[in-house]
Design a protein around this motif. Structure first.
Motif, PDB file in Angstrom:
ATOM      1  N   ARG A 199       0.843  -1.198   0.000  1.00 20.32           N
ATOM      2  CA  ARG A 199       0.000   0.000   0.000  1.00 20.32           C
ATOM      3  C   ARG A 199       0.874   1.243   0.000  1.00 20.32           C
ATOM      4  NH1 ARG A 199      -2.150   3.601   4.007  1.00 20.32           N
ATOM      5  NH2 ARG A 199      -0.979   2.490   5.624  1.00 20.32           N
ATOM      6  N   SER A 249      -6.235   3.958   8.191  1.00 20.79           N
ATOM      7  CA  SER A 249      -6.051   3.167   6.974  1.00 20.79           C
ATOM      8  C   SER A 249      -6.674   1.787   7.139  1.00 20.79           C
ATOM      9  CB  SER A 249      -4.561   3.025   6.634  1.00 20.79           C
ATOM     10  OG  SER A 249      -3.870   2.318   7.641  1.00 20.79           O
ATOM     11  N   HIS A 297      -6.581  -1.861   4.736  1.00 21.36           N
ATOM     12  CA  HIS A 297      -5.915  -2.459   3.577  1.00 21.36           C
ATOM     13  C   HIS A 297      -6.166  -3.957   3.575  1.00 21.36           C
ATOM     14  CE1 HIS A 297      -1.886  -3.806   1.603  1.00 21.36           C
ATOM     15  NE2 HIS A 297      -2.818  -3.667   0.684  1.00 21.36           N
ATOM     16  N   LYS A 325      -5.695  -7.666   1.217  1.00 23.25           N
ATOM     17  CA  LYS A 325      -4.960  -8.295   0.120  1.00 23.25           C
ATOM     18  C   LYS A 325      -5.337  -9.770   0.032  1.00 23.25           C
ATOM     19  CE  LYS A 325      -0.541  -7.421  -0.245  1.00 23.25           C
ATOM     20  NZ  LYS A 325       0.929  -7.482   0.004  1.00 23.25           N
ATOM     21  N   GLN A 340      -5.573  -6.357  -4.292  1.00 20.59           N
ATOM     22  CA  GLN A 340      -5.562  -5.606  -3.051  1.00 20.59           C
ATOM     23  C   GLN A 340      -6.323  -4.297  -3.203  1.00 20.59           C
ATOM     24  OE1 GLN A 340      -1.631  -4.287  -1.763  1.00 20.59           O
ATOM     25  NE2 GLN A 340      -0.858  -4.358  -3.862  1.00 20.59           N
ATOM     26  N   SER A 375      -7.328  -0.603  -0.745  1.00 22.19           N
ATOM     27  CA  SER A 375      -7.055   0.119   0.494  1.00 22.19           C
ATOM     28  C   SER A 375      -7.809   1.439   0.519  1.00 22.19           C
ATOM     29  CB  SER A 375      -5.553   0.370   0.666  1.00 22.19           C
ATOM     30  OG  SER A 375      -5.066   1.241  -0.344  1.00 22.19           O
TER      31      SER A 375
END
Length: 688
Positions: A125, A284, A286, A288, A302, A304
């Motif tokens: 990210r 944040s 995120h 994946k 992925q 984010s």
């Protein structure tokens, strides 16, 4: 080593002592076989694996890039107290602190308080800021203890990571959630009011592993300066093995920072930049998903979301000749949110051919009222398609070709290509030749600078508006054409590695400000023109103004004869040519690039498990563009020691002490800030 100028004696002495020290240790263990085999997924046959040069996993000897690898052991031995400090170990990288509490990590100079040429990724990210560019190291929701490994690509890498992988790329990989496997409590105290408390825990529930980290920091900063800071941080990682070929990783982070700041240049209160606390938050999320197949294919998807808010409003009253008392209400608030999605596919259609390709989309929304002349939010969307191909025409030659096409709503279409050839003299000795091109895309504020000083009389009735900063708009991306010759070799049963790099980087269309000293911009009173003003150095205009060529070489040595001893050495020499510019422009560009950057770290662990390390850091004289003062050379000596105690079954206590010694009164970014001698003590209790 005469090129190190006035630091020659100290650097030569440090190098000689460390080499002699490690030579003695090596001789003591020469008769011993390496009984501690490397058991690490980042190694194959004792050769480190590089993941971020082409997005394809490659032995470091075969990578088309100069790469510095920093692992958990090196981070511990460095004694670094912040993530930014770790990068003093990288050849060519320089670390400073703007106003004492905002870290600046640059590479090869040409940077201001916002080093816009360094791209940073955490588990894939990007944390590159869309506000002013660069990376806000004080507001990354990540603790050092969760870092498993760092790869630093020393050079442009736009073909893999697009715009802003302009000078270097820092790729941080965090530890798998299962690796802690217990509970850790750590506390650190140090001079200048430094206090840090960390709590980490992890556990497993079937195929699901999770890790949670929380920390609090108080730091009074530099002596006699208004740069106190306080930070609260939370992060979590979840790893779930869906099937034998499918895995899911989820990262969540939140950080809140209070930074004290003011204009340090004025002994009196600056009404536009008075003493205050800036409240900053960063959040944040995120995710994946990775999928592998039986026919050597690998898919990664992925997504984010990042949100950042910096609350900073100023209100002051002061006197202006001809208008009496006036009020200034400045809204320095800065906000952005980012959505980022990426898909990548790796495949090997032939034994001699590997391919990585993918596409991504990113949307940034930014608000900066005082700088962009409006409280509305500005958008920029970026779409990108990339591919890297590794072809082995023979056992001794490897060809890496890659390109990334990017469309930006702000700056249009651009291509970042790379072609590299590696020649393997033996599996342990390789030469590389690289030609690449990368861009640094302007951020929204550079394209939309509309900053005015607005003053209102007391009592209200008259509004005075004075233009301060403008962008002409239509800015082109900065470009760099890079040429590199390199060598990577392994010696002494692969315990010593040597990396050499010769380079030439040709920068063009560098974005900067120029002072307008012709009376073409008007101030106004209640919207009516007051008359032409000769702004002199008070009015600035953004445009593509500069170009520069940087030539030089870099050397990195890593020696690990066994798990008890380590030697790390890095050196970079830069020579800058700025062409036909004005004398003042030449001075600014030249002084922003330090001629020499040097680091050396040596460590030894004794039989009683006490470890001792010493590191010396040197950065030649430099001055950051636009916002810095002349500084340097910087010389710092760090001494760290520690011991691990077995308290009970599955319980251990680690005690570490550290000294940071400023060998001179080193200026740090601004002339008002000088490096202090600081001491730290740290205790960590772990329950498995």
């Amino acid at each position: 080593m005469s090129y190190l100028k006035d630091s020659t004696g100290r650097i030569q002495l440090a190098l000689i002592l460390c080499v002699l020290f490690n030579s003695f240790i090596a001789s003591a263990f020469a008769a011993e076989k390496l009984d501690d085999a490397i058991d690490d997924p980042f190694f194959i046959n004792d050769v480190p694996i590089v993941l971020s040069a082409t997005r394809l996993a490659q032995p470091q000897t075969e990578a088309p890039a100069a790469v510095t690898i920093i692992d958990r052991e090196l981070i511990k031995l460095s004694g670094a107290k912040s993530i930014a400090e770790i990068f003093r170990l990288v050849p060519g990288m320089h670390v400073g602190y703007f106003r004492g509490n905002r870290a600046v990590v640059g590479y090869q100079g040409l940077s201001s308080e916002y080093p816009q040429g360094v791209q940073v990724l955490i588990d894939g990210r990007s944390v590159y800021s869309p506000l002013f560019g660069g990376v806000d190291w004080s507001n990354i929701p990540l603790v050092m203890e969760d870092i498993e490994r760092i790869e630093v690509i020393r050079g442009p890498n736009g073909s893999s990571f697009g715009s802003n992988a302009f000078q270097s790329v820092i790729n941080i990989t965090t530890s798998h959630a299962v690796q802690l496997n217990g509970l850790q409590l750590k506390t650190t105290v140090g001079e200048r009011g430094y206090q840090r408390t960390l709590l980490r825990g992890s556990d497993s529930i079937g195929d699901l592993d999770y890790r949670i980290s929380a920390s609090h920091i108080d730091d009074n900063g530099y002596r006699n300066n208004d740069d106190d800071s306080r930070q609260d941080l939370f992060s979590a990682r979840v790893d779930y093995q869906l099937t034998p070929k499918d895995s899911l990783q989820l990262n969540v982070g939140a950080v809140n920072t209070l930074n004290q700041t003011r204009n340090p240049d004025d002994s009196e209160i600056d009404p536009f930049d008075p003493l205050r606390q800036v409240d900053e938050s960063n959040y944040s999320l995120h995710g994946k998903w990775e999928h592998s197949t039986n026919d050597r294919q690998h898919f990664t998807t992925q997504a984010s979301y990042t949100r950042h808010l910096s609350k900073d409003k100023v209100s002051s009253v002061f006197n202006v000749d001809g208008f009496g008392d006036v009020v200034f209400n400045g809204d320095y608030t800065a906000y952005y949110d980012r959505y980022d999605v990426e898909f990548e596919h790796q495949l090997q259609p032939l034994d001699q051919l590997r391919v990585s390709w993918g596409l991504g989309s990113r949307n940034d929304r930014v608000m900066q009222p005082i700088w962009m002349g409006s409280a509305k939010k500005f958008d920029n969307s970026i779409q990108r398609v990339f591919s890297n191909v590794e072809w082995r025409p023979s056992t001794t030659f490897i060809v890496n070709a890659g390109a990334l096409w990017e469309h930006s709503q702000l700056s249009g279409d651009h291509l970042s290509p790379r072609l590299a050839v590696n020649y393997l003299l033996t599996p342990e000795h390789s030469f590389r030749m690289i030609r690449s091109r990368a861009i640094r895309a302007p951020v929204l504020v550079e394209e939309n600078f509309t900053a005015d000083v607005v003053l209102e009389t007391v009592p209200p009735g008259t509004v005075l508006t004075i233009p301060y900063l403008r962008s002409e708009g239509g800015l082109d991306p900065e470009t760099v054409d890079s040429y590199e010759l390199g060598y990577h070799g392994l010696f002494i049963n692969k315990t010593l590695t040597l990396d050499l790099k010769l380079f030439r980087n040709e920068y063009d269309k560098l974005i900067d400000t120029t002072d307008i000293d012709t009376p073409i911009y008007l101030s106004s009173v209640n919207g009516d023109p007051l008359g032409a003003i000769d702004a002199g150095n008070e009015f600035k205009l953004f445009n593509n103004l500069r170009y520069a060529n940087v030539n030089g070489y870099e050397i990195e040595i890593n020696y690990r004869p066994d798990k008890k001893n380590l030697l790390h050495v890095g050196y970079a020499y830069n020579h800058t040519d700025v062409g036909k510019l004005s004398n003042n422009d030449i001075k600014n560009i030249l002084s922003s690039v330090p001629d020499d950057v040097f680091n050396i770290l040596a460590s030894h662990t004794f039989d009683n498990k006490i470890w001792l390390s010493s590191a010396f850091y040197y950065t030649g004289s430099m001055e950051y563009l636009d916002s810095g003062n002349p500084q340097g050379p910087m010389r710092r000596l760090d001494i760290n020691a520690g011991k691990s105690f077995k308290v009970a079954a599955k319980q251990s206590l680690d005690i570490n002490v550290g000294l940071q010694l400023a060998l001179d009164k080193n200026k740090d970014f601004l002339k008002q800030f000088n490096l202090d001698n600081r001491a730290f003590i740290e205790a960590s209790y772990t329950f498995e």
